[in-house]
Design a protein around this motif. Structure first.
Motif, mmCIF file in Angstrom:
data_model
loop_
_atom_site.group_PDB
_atom_site.id
_atom_site.type_symbol
_atom_site.label_atom_id
_atom_site.label_comp_id
_atom_site.label_asym_id
_atom_site.label_seq_id
_atom_site.Cartn_x
_atom_site.Cartn_y
_atom_site.Cartn_z
ATOM 1 N N ILE A 1 34.873 46.342 35.670
ATOM 2 C CA ILE A 1 33.647 46.964 36.181
ATOM 3 C C ILE A 1 33.462 48.339 35.533
ATOM 4 O O ILE A 1 32.350 48.716 35.128
ATOM 5 C CB ILE A 1 33.690 47.097 37.714
ATOM 6 N N ALA A 2 34.554 49.100 35.423
ATOM 7 C CA ALA A 2 34.488 50.401 34.756
ATOM 8 C C ALA A 2 34.053 50.241 33.306
ATOM 9 O O ALA A 2 33.215 51.014 32.788
ATOM 10 C CB ALA A 2 35.839 51.100 34.834
ATOM 11 N N GLU A 3 34.584 49.240 32.639
ATOM 12 C CA GLU A 3 34.204 48.986 31.249
ATOM 13 C C GLU A 3 32.736 48.590 31.153
ATOM 14 O O GLU A 3 32.032 48.996 30.219
ATOM 15 C CB GLU A 3 35.101 47.894 30.666
ATOM 16 N N LEU A 4 32.273 47.793 32.113
ATOM 17 C CA LEU A 4 30.863 47.398 32.138
ATOM 18 C C LEU A 4 29.964 48.621 32.284
ATOM 19 O O LEU A 4 28.964 48.759 31.575
ATOM 20 C CB LEU A 4 30.634 46.425 33.299
ATOM 21 N N LEU A 5 30.307 49.520 33.203
ATOM 22 C CA LEU A 5 29.507 50.727 33.407
ATOM 23 C C LEU A 5 29.529 51.638 32.182
ATOM 24 O O LEU A 5 28.549 52.321 31.889
ATOM 25 C CB LEU A 5 30.017 51.479 34.640
ATOM 26 N N ASP A 6 30.642 51.657 31.473
ATOM 27 C CA ASP A 6 30.750 52.516 30.287
ATOM 28 C C ASP A 6 30.086 51.925 29.057
ATOM 29 O O ASP A 6 29.855 52.638 28.076
ATOM 30 C CB ASP A 6 32.228 52.789 29.968
ATOM 31 N N SER A 7 29.779 50.628 29.095
ATOM 32 C CA SER A 7 29.264 49.986 27.885
ATOM 33 C C SER A 7 27.900 50.499 27.471
ATOM 34 O O SER A 7 27.484 50.319 26.328
ATOM 35 C CB SER A 7 29.213 48.461 28.078
ATOM 36 N N GLY A 8 27.199 51.147 28.385
ATOM 37 C CA GLY A 8 25.901 51.716 28.040
ATOM 38 C C GLY A 8 25.964 53.202 27.766
ATOM 39 O O GLY A 8 24.923 53.869 27.675
ATOM 40 N N ASN A 9 27.183 53.762 27.624
ATOM 41 C CA ASN A 9 27.357 55.199 27.412
ATOM 42 C C ASN A 9 28.110 55.461 26.111
ATOM 43 O O ASN A 9 28.695 54.559 25.508
ATOM 44 C CB ASN A 9 28.143 55.815 28.582
ATOM 45 N N ASP A 10 28.096 56.713 25.706
ATOM 46 C CA ASP A 10 28.819 57.124 24.502
ATOM 47 C C ASP A 10 30.260 57.484 24.800
ATOM 48 O O ASP A 10 31.035 57.756 23.888
ATOM 49 C CB ASP A 10 28.121 58.330 23.847
ATOM 50 N N ASN A 11 30.621 57.524 26.078
ATOM 51 C CA ASN A 11 31.999 57.873 26.436
ATOM 52 C C ASN A 11 32.487 56.954 27.550
ATOM 53 O O ASN A 11 31.714 56.193 28.135
ATOM 54 C CB ASN A 11 32.098 59.347 26.867
#
Length: 529
Positions: free
Chosen positions: A421-431
């Protein structure tokens, strides 16, 4: 074929990469007692320079006149929300004189029940009703319980997410039908709530920061606490006494058996409680010697009297009850209510904590969520009690439908399930800000001495008492916030709102056409309809 959380994550990955989850909306409500420099509860009126507590949208009070409540607007930008909350603190400190905001969830030194002033909202009918409701809480539960402070985390998913999830789960249903989509959204938020009830013990372990209280909190009542020093009571492995039987709990409400298996069941149970008289409250009376003691003699005076770790919510229209709004237009967002104030942070919460809450709540939504049986409900209550009272005890065993499991092992299992879930949320960010939050809190699983509750106890021992520790934190945070620059546009807005809210309260008081007796009778008639 039954969908799993892995199926949903893979399905959502493309839209996540386009930044959909950057549109998650949040709002914060943060409480904090005004205290004197020597850690006594402030007896002064709410500062006029902060506006009217009845009509100001961002600065008000909760139960007590001394219990400030800061409310942020809804925003999809977390840093903006936290910045707004900090500016509310900084602006308020410009007008508090030598008073400080208590940084802990459990209150300062109290001088008995009557030392806690009930919040005042002016002479309008709506303002009088808010005050009478609080008098009812005083008669029913006592004022001391109402002096506890916390932080409420309001959370809603992007609107664009729901048609996609509806198609994934029910491909035969028409996502363009507004009623179909509304019912699905409510169904899914209730599924989130059920999983929250199953797993929120993890938040209590990671974020709990109230393992001790000043002795004045319990007065002379029986308790199971140990003595830490001459002024402080505690439990050695406690995480959140605020969320224990010592805090916002009572036997009357626990007997309600509020069920989160469906919106209809939830609303029906609440409606039953606000319409059913309760003999001990009938014995108190409603209006005695010309003074109101409570709004009515029912199990709940109004729906908001029901205490819960989490609530389904909908913005209400004028005169509309919360349950009416839910039935009419469905669940709009959820309100998480189990988060203790972080006494080491000037605004009560860190960005890293907030990122973890987002991960946790999205997990609760995407994970399969069966209905909760009576037996499971009892098991969840027992897990909750064990965690808040002795959550840092090494090897603490918790219950699951498949048997018992240690707190450590279950925590690691949950973190493994939260990681995608954390990876999913980060997939739309630069960090990788959400994955960094995971790394921060995973270390606490096997090192309970690093949890906020353990750190609070360590600081209390160093300071000499709970009150001494919280007083030190309060003054350090006050010094910081008094000198913190405020966003100029927000400062101008706060000043304008403080002035206009006072005028709005006066306008309401002048506009009332009936006396309060008539107003209340009409309100209760609508509530019973």
């Amino acid at each position: 074929m039954t969908k799993t959380i892995k199926d949903r994550i893979e399905f959502l990955r493309p839209v996540a990469q386009r930044g959909l989850f950057n549109q998650i909306k949040r709002g914060l409500e943060k409480e904090g007692l005004r205290t004197t420099p020597t850690s006594n509860l402030a007896q002064t009126d709410h500062p006029k320079a902060l506006g009217s507590t009845l009509t100001h949208p961002y600065i008000t009070t909760d139960y007590s006149e001394a219990l400030l409540e800061f409310i942020t607007p809804v925003s999809s930008k977390l840093t903006e929300t936290l910045g707004f909350l900090k500016d509310l603190h900084a602006f308020s400190y410009r007008h508090l004189g030598d008073e400080v905001i208590w940084p802990a969830s459990m209150p300062c030194k109290l001088q008995g029940n009557e030392s806690i002033p009930i919040a005042q909202y002016g002479s309008s009918n709506s303002g009088t009703m808010k005050t009478v409701y609080r008098h009812g809480l005083s008669w029913r539960y006592g004022r001391i319980m109402q002096s506890i402070a916390g932080l409420h985390y309001n959370f809603s998913l992007p609107e664009q997410l729901w048609p996609a999830l509806l198609h994934l789960k029910y491909p035969e249903r028409d996502a363009k039908d507004p009623q179909v989509l509304q019912d699905f959204i409510s169904e899914q938020y209730f599924a989130l709530i059920r999983n929250f009830r199953r797993y929120s013990w993890l938040l209590l372990y990671l974020f709990g920061a109230s393992p001790a209280v000043d002795k004045s909190f319990v007065e002379d009542k029986p308790h199971q606490l140990d003595e830490l020093d001459t002024d402080t009571l505690f439990l050695p492995y406690a995480t959140s006494l605020r969320m224990s039987d010592l805090g916002y709990q009572n036997n009357v409400q626990s007997s309600l058996k509020i069920c989160f298996n469906s919106l209809e069941n939830y609303v029906n149970t609440l409606n039953h409680a606000i319409r059913t008289p309760y003999a001990p409250y009938e014995s108190l009376g409603v209006k005695v010697d010309g003074l109101y003691r409570q709004l009515n003699t029912n199990i709940l005076q109004i729906e908001n009297e029901y205490y819960s770790d989490i609530r389904p919510k909908r913005v209400t229209e004028s005169g509309e009850r919360p349950s009416e709004a839910l039935i009419e237009r469905g669940v709009e967002y959820i309100e998480v209510r189990c988060i203790d104030l972080n006494p080491f942070e000037a605004i009560g919460i860190t960005e890293t904590q907030a990122r973890f809450v987002d991960i946790f709540l999205l997990f609760c939504l995407l994970e399969n969520s069966a209905q909760i049986s009576d037996d499971e409900c009892k098991m969840l209550d027992e897990n909750h009690s064990d965690i808040v009272n002795r959550g840092r005890l090494p090897g603490l065993m918790l219950q699951t439908p498949k048997g018992t499991i240690s707190r450590e092992e279950w925590s690691h299992q949950l973190f493994d399930r939260l990681q995608p879930i954390a990876e999913l949320l980060d997939s739309g960010n630069d960090n990788a800000i959400h994955q960094a939050a995971m790394d921060t809190f995973r270390t606490l699983i096997d090192q309970p001495e690093l949890t906020p509750s353990a750190q609070v106890l360590k600081a209390i021992r160093k300071a000499g008492s709970f009150t001494a520790f919280a007083q030190q934190q309060a003054h350090q945070q006050a010094d910081l916030l008094r000198t913190t620059p405020i966003n100029k546009a927000r400062e101008a807005l706060f000043t304008q709102l403080s002035e206009s809210s006072i005028r709005q309260q006066a306008d309401q008081e002048e506009a009332d056409q009936v006396d309060f007796d008539t107003f209340l009778a009409d309100y209760m008639a609508r509530q019973s309809a």
